[in-house]
Design a protein around this motif. Structure first.
Motif, PDB file in Angstrom:
ATOM      1  N   THR A  98     -75.006 -24.214 -34.515  1.00 33.17           N
ATOM      2  CA  THR A  98     -76.631 -23.966 -34.447  1.00 33.17           C
ATOM      3  C   THR A  98     -77.191 -23.322 -35.596  1.00 33.17           C
ATOM      4  O   THR A  98     -76.517 -22.627 -36.287  1.00 33.17           O
ATOM      5  CB  THR A  98     -76.719 -23.022 -33.099  1.00 33.17           C
ATOM      6  N   THR A  99     -78.364 -23.790 -35.860  1.00 32.66           N
ATOM      7  CA  THR A  99     -79.077 -23.153 -37.306  1.00 32.66           C
ATOM      8  C   THR A  99     -79.318 -21.696 -37.120  1.00 32.66           C
ATOM      9  O   THR A  99     -79.961 -21.307 -36.202  1.00 32.66           O
ATOM     10  CB  THR A  99     -80.498 -23.989 -37.553  1.00 32.66           C
ATOM     11  N   VAL A 100     -78.951 -21.022 -38.064  1.00 34.99           N
ATOM     12  CA  VAL A 100     -79.183 -19.418 -38.287  1.00 34.99           C
ATOM     13  C   VAL A 100     -80.517 -19.300 -38.647  1.00 34.99           C
ATOM     14  O   VAL A 100     -81.170 -20.006 -39.394  1.00 34.99           O
ATOM     15  CB  VAL A 100     -77.853 -18.695 -38.982  1.00 34.99           C
ATOM     16  N   GLU A 101     -80.962 -17.846 -38.332  1.00 33.37           N
ATOM     17  CA  GLU A 101     -82.245 -17.563 -38.968  1.00 33.37           C
ATOM     18  C   GLU A 101     -81.870 -16.363 -39.639  1.00 33.37           C
ATOM     19  O   GLU A 101     -80.730 -15.554 -39.471  1.00 33.37           O
ATOM     20  CB  GLU A 101     -83.149 -17.134 -37.784  1.00 33.37           C
ATOM     21  N   PHE A 102     -82.718 -15.798 -40.719  1.00 29.27           N
ATOM     22  CA  PHE A 102     -82.463 -14.616 -41.396  1.00 29.27           C
ATOM     23  C   PHE A 102     -83.393 -13.489 -40.527  1.00 29.27           C
ATOM     24  O   PHE A 102     -84.655 -13.735 -39.996  1.00 29.27           O
ATOM     25  CB  PHE A 102     -83.172 -14.515 -42.781  1.00 29.27           C
ATOM     26  N   GLN A 103     -83.100 -12.469 -40.452  1.00 23.75           N
ATOM     27  CA  GLN A 103     -83.607 -11.215 -39.900  1.00 23.75           C
ATOM     28  C   GLN A 103     -83.861 -10.110 -41.039  1.00 23.75           C
ATOM     29  O   GLN A 103     -82.696  -9.812 -41.314  1.00 23.75           O
ATOM     30  CB  GLN A 103     -82.987 -10.672 -38.708  1.00 23.75           C
ATOM     31  N   SER A 104     -85.044 -10.018 -41.246  1.00 22.27           N
ATOM     32  CA  SER A 104     -85.342  -9.144 -42.547  1.00 22.27           C
ATOM     33  C   SER A 104     -84.969  -7.738 -42.401  1.00 22.27           C
ATOM     34  O   SER A 104     -84.559  -7.262 -43.038  1.00 22.27           O
ATOM     35  CB  SER A 104     -86.693  -9.399 -43.135  1.00 22.27           C
ATOM     36  N   GLY A 105     -85.543  -7.314 -41.027  1.00 23.05           N
ATOM     37  CA  GLY A 105     -85.253  -5.851 -40.765  1.00 23.05           C
ATOM     38  C   GLY A 105     -84.000  -5.415 -40.633  1.00 23.05           C
ATOM     39  O   GLY A 105     -83.388  -4.441 -41.703  1.00 23.05           O
ATOM     40  N   PRO A 106     -82.903  -6.247 -40.000  1.00 25.79           N
ATOM     41  CA  PRO A 106     -81.461  -5.818 -40.182  1.00 25.79           C
ATOM     42  C   PRO A 106     -80.933  -6.196 -41.613  1.00 25.79           C
ATOM     43  O   PRO A 106     -79.767  -5.921 -41.800  1.00 25.79           O
ATOM     44  CB  PRO A 106     -80.887  -6.356 -38.880  1.00 25.79           C
ATOM     45  N   ASN A 107     -81.669  -7.114 -42.214  1.00 26.15           N
ATOM     46  CA  ASN A 107     -81.025  -7.693 -43.458  1.00 26.15           C
ATOM     47  C   ASN A 107     -79.900  -8.560 -43.122  1.00 26.15           C
ATOM     48  O   ASN A 107     -78.704  -8.671 -43.820  1.00 26.15           O
ATOM     49  CB  ASN A 107     -80.681  -6.704 -44.320  1.00 26.15           C
ATOM     50  N   ASN A 108     -79.869  -9.428 -42.243  1.00 27.89           N
ATOM     51  CA  ASN A 108     -78.681 -10.124 -41.808  1.00 27.89           C
ATOM     52  C   ASN A 108     -79.247 -11.471 -41.192  1.00 27.89           C
ATOM     53  O   ASN A 108     -80.231 -11.729 -41.062  1.00 27.89           O
ATOM     54  CB  ASN A 108     -77.444  -9.497 -40.895  1.00 27.89           C
ATOM     55  N   PHE A 109     -78.232 -12.548 -41.220  1.00 29.89           N
ATOM     56  CA  PHE A 109     -78.351 -13.682 -40.531  1.00 29.89           C
ATOM     57  C   PHE A 109     -77.924 -14.001 -38.997  1.00 29.89           C
ATOM     58  O   PHE A 109     -76.850 -13.073 -38.829  1.00 29.89           O
ATOM     59  CB  PHE A 109     -77.647 -14.918 -41.370  1.00 29.89           C
ATOM     60  N   PHE A 110     -78.513 -14.460 -38.133  1.00 33.40           N
ATOM     61  CA  PHE A 110     -78.738 -14.271 -36.679  1.00 33.40           C
ATOM     62  C   PHE A 110     -78.507 -15.634 -36.024  1.00 33.40           C
ATOM     63  O   PHE A 110     -79.274 -16.586 -36.443  1.00 33.40           O
ATOM     64  CB  PHE A 110     -79.796 -13.439 -36.123  1.00 33.40           C
ATOM     65  N   CYS A 111     -77.599 -15.968 -35.172  1.00 27.21           N
ATOM     66  CA  CYS A 111     -77.384 -17.271 -34.563  1.00 27.21           C
ATOM     67  C   CYS A 111     -78.222 -17.023 -33.152  1.00 27.21           C
ATOM     68  O   CYS A 111     -77.750 -16.456 -32.471  1.00 27.21           O
ATOM     69  CB  CYS A 111     -76.181 -17.721 -34.328  1.00 27.21           C
ATOM     70  N   PRO A 112     -79.235 -17.791 -32.886  1.00 24.67           N
ATOM     71  CA  PRO A 112     -80.042 -17.384 -31.669  1.00 24.67           C
ATOM     72  C   PRO A 112     -79.320 -18.145 -30.194  1.00 24.67           C
ATOM     73  O   PRO A 112     -79.653 -17.970 -29.152  1.00 24.67           O
ATOM     74  CB  PRO A 112     -81.269 -18.199 -31.876  1.00 24.67           C
TER      75      PRO A 112
END
Length: 149
Positions: A98-112
């Motif tokens: 699955t395509t990950v997204e970047f989450q600027s708040g926690p400064n990490n990449f997240f798989c939805p």
């Protein structure tokens, strides 16, 4: 064909169909296979592209609410970290692709899809993914980012 022969053959065929489906008819979500996603990480040496960080098409890269864009046909995610530097990683989660997204708040990449998280260096922070995201070489020259790998 006699009725009892038909029922015997029909029952045998139905048993094969059901038992075969139990082992292989599940969806990707029901039957996870690491690395089996539809967007595998590109092979080494196949990534080479540039991003102009001030181009309107890349405005999300510098937007604090987003901080990322995709490149190379959505196979690479380029993000602006909390420290202001840029990183480029494989966009496909190592669990199921699955395509990950970047989450600027926690400064990490997240798989939805299943909630895996990855650091800006690609390390798996929590599962179900255990393998890291591939990190690409990123060189900044002025407003241009060159991503290779």
């Amino acid at each position: 064909m006699k009725r009892d022969e038909f029922l015997h053959l029909f029952g045998f065929g139905a048993t094969l169909l059901v038992s075969g489906c139990l082992g292989g008819c599940g969806s990707k979500t029901d039957n996870p296979q690491p690395g089996s996603g539809s967007t595998p990480a590109p092979a080494p040496g196949t990534i080479d592209f540039t991003i102009d960080v001030v181009a309107p098409a890349n405005a999300r890269l510098n937007d604090p609410a987003f901080g990322y864009v995709y490149g190379a046909g959505n196979r690479v995610i380029v993000a602006k970290t909390a420290g202001g530097s840029y990183v480029a990683l494989a966009a496909a989660c190592t669990h199921q692709g699955t395509t990950v997204e970047f989450q600027s708040g926690p400064n990490n990449f997240f798989c939805p899809n299943h909630g895996s998280r990855f650091s800006t260096s690609g390390a798996a922070l929590n599962g179900p993914a255990v393998a890291p995201l591939r990190v690409y070489t990123l060189v900044q020259t002025g407003n241009m980012l060159r991503i290779t790998g």
